[in-house]
Design a protein around this motif. Sequence first.
Motif, PDB file in Angstrom:
ATOM      1  N   VAL A 258       5.946   5.207   0.615  1.00 43.49           N
ATOM      2  CA  VAL A 258       5.557   6.600   0.904  1.00 43.49           C
ATOM      3  C   VAL A 258       5.964   7.495  -0.270  1.00 43.49           C
ATOM      4  O   VAL A 258       6.962   7.251  -0.930  1.00 43.49           O
ATOM      5  CB  VAL A 258       6.191   7.118   2.223  1.00 43.49           C
ATOM      6  N   ASP A 259       5.162   8.548  -0.492  1.00 46.85           N
ATOM      7  CA  ASP A 259       5.317   9.387  -1.691  1.00 46.85           C
ATOM      8  C   ASP A 259       5.261  10.860  -1.294  1.00 46.85           C
ATOM      9  O   ASP A 259       4.239  11.339  -0.807  1.00 46.85           O
ATOM     10  CB  ASP A 259       4.182   9.054  -2.665  1.00 46.85           C
ATOM     11  N   ALA A 260       6.368  11.580  -1.527  1.00 47.73           N
ATOM     12  CA  ALA A 260       6.448  13.005  -1.167  1.00 47.73           C
ATOM     13  C   ALA A 260       6.096  13.932  -2.333  1.00 47.73           C
ATOM     14  O   ALA A 260       6.108  15.163  -2.162  1.00 47.73           O
ATOM     15  CB  ALA A 260       7.844  13.335  -0.651  1.00 47.73           C
ATOM     16  N   ASN A 261       5.818  13.360  -3.510  1.00 45.24           N
ATOM     17  CA  ASN A 261       5.395  14.164  -4.664  1.00 45.24           C
ATOM     18  C   ASN A 261       6.307  15.348  -4.968  1.00 45.24           C
ATOM     19  O   ASN A 261       5.851  16.427  -5.357  1.00 45.24           O
ATOM     20  CB  ASN A 261       3.940  14.632  -4.504  1.00 45.24           C
ATOM     21  N   GLY A 262       7.599  15.146  -4.796  1.00 46.70           N
ATOM     22  CA  GLY A 262       8.562  16.162  -5.222  1.00 46.70           C
ATOM     23  C   GLY A 262       8.592  17.417  -4.369  1.00 46.70           C
ATOM     24  O   GLY A 262       9.113  18.450  -4.804  1.00 46.70           O
TER      25      GLY A 262
ATOM     26  N   GLY B 286      10.231   9.078 -11.134  1.00 38.00           N
ATOM     27  CA  GLY B 286      10.140   9.037 -12.597  1.00 38.00           C
ATOM     28  C   GLY B 286       8.770   9.372 -13.169  1.00 38.00           C
ATOM     29  O   GLY B 286       8.637   9.536 -14.370  1.00 38.00           O
ATOM     30  N   GLU B 287       7.730   9.505 -12.327  1.00 41.08           N
ATOM     31  CA  GLU B 287       6.393   9.737 -12.894  1.00 41.08           C
ATOM     32  C   GLU B 287       6.290  11.091 -13.574  1.00 41.08           C
ATOM     33  O   GLU B 287       5.405  11.299 -14.397  1.00 41.08           O
ATOM     34  CB  GLU B 287       5.317   9.596 -11.814  1.00 41.08           C
ATOM     35  N   ASN B 288       7.183  12.022 -13.241  1.00 43.23           N
ATOM     36  CA  ASN B 288       7.136  13.347 -13.878  1.00 43.23           C
ATOM     37  C   ASN B 288       8.292  13.563 -14.852  1.00 43.23           C
ATOM     38  O   ASN B 288       8.641  14.700 -15.160  1.00 43.23           O
ATOM     39  CB  ASN B 288       7.100  14.435 -12.813  1.00 43.23           C
TER      40      ASN B 288
ATOM     41  N   VAL C  61       0.862  -1.190   0.000  1.00 40.37           N
ATOM     42  CA  VAL C  61       0.000   0.000   0.000  1.00 40.37           C
ATOM     43  C   VAL C  61       0.897   1.238   0.000  1.00 40.37           C
ATOM     44  O   VAL C  61       2.055   1.175   0.415  1.00 40.37           O
ATOM     45  CB  VAL C  61      -0.955   0.029   1.221  1.00 40.37           C
ATOM     46  N   LYS C  62       0.334   2.355  -0.477  1.00 37.16           N
ATOM     47  CA  LYS C  62       1.141   3.584  -0.534  1.00 37.16           C
ATOM     48  C   LYS C  62       0.369   4.742   0.078  1.00 37.16           C
ATOM     49  O   LYS C  62      -0.846   4.839  -0.094  1.00 37.16           O
ATOM     50  CB  LYS C  62       1.483   3.904  -1.994  1.00 37.16           C
ATOM     51  N   MET C  63       1.106   5.603   0.776  1.00 35.74           N
ATOM     52  CA  MET C  63       0.493   6.795   1.361  1.00 35.74           C
ATOM     53  C   MET C  63       1.338   8.024   1.057  1.00 35.74           C
ATOM     54  O   MET C  63       2.516   7.929   0.728  1.00 35.74           O
ATOM     55  CB  MET C  63       0.356   6.637   2.881  1.00 35.74           C
ATOM     56  N   LYS C  64       0.694   9.174   1.158  1.00 34.28           N
ATOM     57  CA  LYS C  64       1.371  10.440   0.913  1.00 34.28           C
ATOM     58  C   LYS C  64       2.113  10.900   2.158  1.00 34.28           C
ATOM     59  O   LYS C  64       1.668  10.669   3.293  1.00 34.28           O
ATOM     60  CB  LYS C  64       0.348  11.502   0.509  1.00 34.28           C
ATOM     61  N   ILE C  65       3.232  11.569   1.942  1.00 36.20           N
ATOM     62  CA  ILE C  65       3.953  12.268   3.014  1.00 36.20           C
ATOM     63  C   ILE C  65       4.326  13.657   2.483  1.00 36.20           C
ATOM     64  O   ILE C  65       4.174  13.930   1.287  1.00 36.20           O
ATOM     65  CB  ILE C  65       5.236  11.522   3.467  1.00 36.20           C
TER      66      ILE C  65
ATOM     67  N   TYR D  49      10.664   4.925  -0.914  1.00 38.11           N
ATOM     68  CA  TYR D  49      10.572   6.361  -0.602  1.00 38.11           C
ATOM     69  C   TYR D  49      10.545   7.066  -1.966  1.00 38.11           C
ATOM     70  O   TYR D  49      11.535   7.072  -2.685  1.00 38.11           O
ATOM     71  CB  TYR D  49      11.805   6.752   0.226  1.00 38.11           C
ATOM     72  N   GLU D  50       9.366   7.655  -2.291  1.00 38.57           N
ATOM     73  CA  GLU D  50       9.104   8.119  -3.665  1.00 38.57           C
ATOM     74  C   GLU D  50       9.194   9.630  -3.809  1.00 38.57           C
ATOM     75  O   GLU D  50       8.691  10.371  -2.964  1.00 38.57           O
ATOM     76  CB  GLU D  50       7.697   7.636  -4.073  1.00 38.57           C
ATOM     77  N   GLU D  51       9.767  10.046  -4.915  1.00 35.70           N
ATOM     78  CA  GLU D  51       9.787  11.443  -5.377  1.00 35.70           C
ATOM     79  C   GLU D  51      10.024  12.415  -4.237  1.00 35.70           C
ATOM     80  O   GLU D  51       9.193  13.288  -3.954  1.00 35.70           O
ATOM     81  CB  GLU D  51       8.496  11.787  -6.131  1.00 35.70           C
ATOM     82  N   ALA D  52      11.180  12.286  -3.604  1.00 37.31           N
ATOM     83  CA  ALA D  52      11.497  13.154  -2.466  1.00 37.31           C
ATOM     84  C   ALA D  52      11.574  14.614  -2.904  1.00 37.31           C
ATOM     85  O   ALA D  52      10.957  15.491  -2.308  1.00 37.31           O
ATOM     86  CB  ALA D  52      12.816  12.702  -1.848  1.00 37.31           C
TER      87      ALA D  52
END
Length: 387
Positions: A210-214, A262-264, A179-183, A236-239
């Motif tokens: 976890v995903d920090a969305n840049g 890499g999503e962006n 599962v994934k959550m936002k941070i 740990y995603e898109e720090a």
Amino acid sequence: MRIVDVVEITKPIASPIRNAYIDFSKMTASLVAVVTDVMRDGRRVVGYGFNSNGRYGQGGLIRERFRNRIIEADPKGLLDDSGTNLDPHRIWAAMMANEKPGGHGERSVAVGTLDMAVWDAVAKIAGKPLFRLLAEKKGREANPRVFVYAAGGYYYPGKDNSALRAEMRGYLNRGYNVVKMKIGGASIDEDRARIEAVLEEIGSQARLAVDANGRFDLETAIAYAKMLRDYPLFWYEEAGDPLDYALQAALAEFYPGPMATGENLFSHQDARNLLRYGGMRPDRDWLQFDCALSYGLVEYLRTLDVLAQQGWSPSRCIPHGGHQMSLNIAAGLGLGGNESYPDLFQPYGGFPDSVRVEDGHIIMPDLPGIGFEGKSDLIKVMRELAE
Ligand SMILES: O=C([O-])CC(=O)C(=O)O
Ligand SMILES: [Mg+2]
């Protein structure tokens, strides 16, 4: 055989959720149809596509430039050598005529959306599921069993940790085991408490990404790395900023666990820069390029070539976006899996109605094309557009 029309409509996919960077209250998506004059099983073949969440609908670019280049091209020049099917590579080249390199912006979203519809039409004309067609073209064995993880854990107005836990429990109950959550949309102390609450809820039944969305600058990204490395996270995603390769490389020194990004990144050139300069490690990190945002599968094939040149396996790719196009690429070309948003971005995301998640995997049904016809709420809005 020819493409007789290309149509687009921009639809809302608004929801009250928020990540560390944007809210989705005004989010839209383009839905497109590539209408052919080919008949299969008594129906006209129409290929469908849409863009992934996170970038807005692309009606302007599609209607003003890219649609016209397809419609105005010599129809014979858009066919493959056998003349019995459309050629996605030639259609892609027609769309990109008179476009300068670099500065990819969001034209990659417009082209990626149309490219999805072209591949859907091509696989329907061939009478096969797209994943089987892709595997055949590459001379490999398709694997219809694909890993999927449940993305969510957004910041909602008024949502507390017990609601977050309940959301994650719901994903486990539906068969997911990652599962994934936002941070990054709250203080680091609040985020730590949210992470601990979720880890307590999922126990040994699942892993957490976890995903920090840049959102983070280098200092904050490292502060989070030091906090996060206490936990056995899936990634740990898109720090930091998606184009800040030096930040990503510096972060690797503080974060021994898996990182994802890499999503962006919207082109094979951007992907190459990430692999050259971003410090990403082929033995543990994950690449999330999403063809629906980045010039489509024609370009994604170039990205996979770049990966091979840089010593990366396609199995390190788990694309962003939660759409069936990437499921087909995963099953056909051996990616590591695909994102899924069990409760969001409907009717576009998700699986055909018959598909269940079991042990974190789904099995692709054998439907011609991408498989949209197997998802009743989705094919309904698609057919309203063009049939
Ligand atoms: O919240 C978003 O923009 C979506 C996202 O990052 C993801 O699915 O990884
Ligand atoms: Mg993300």
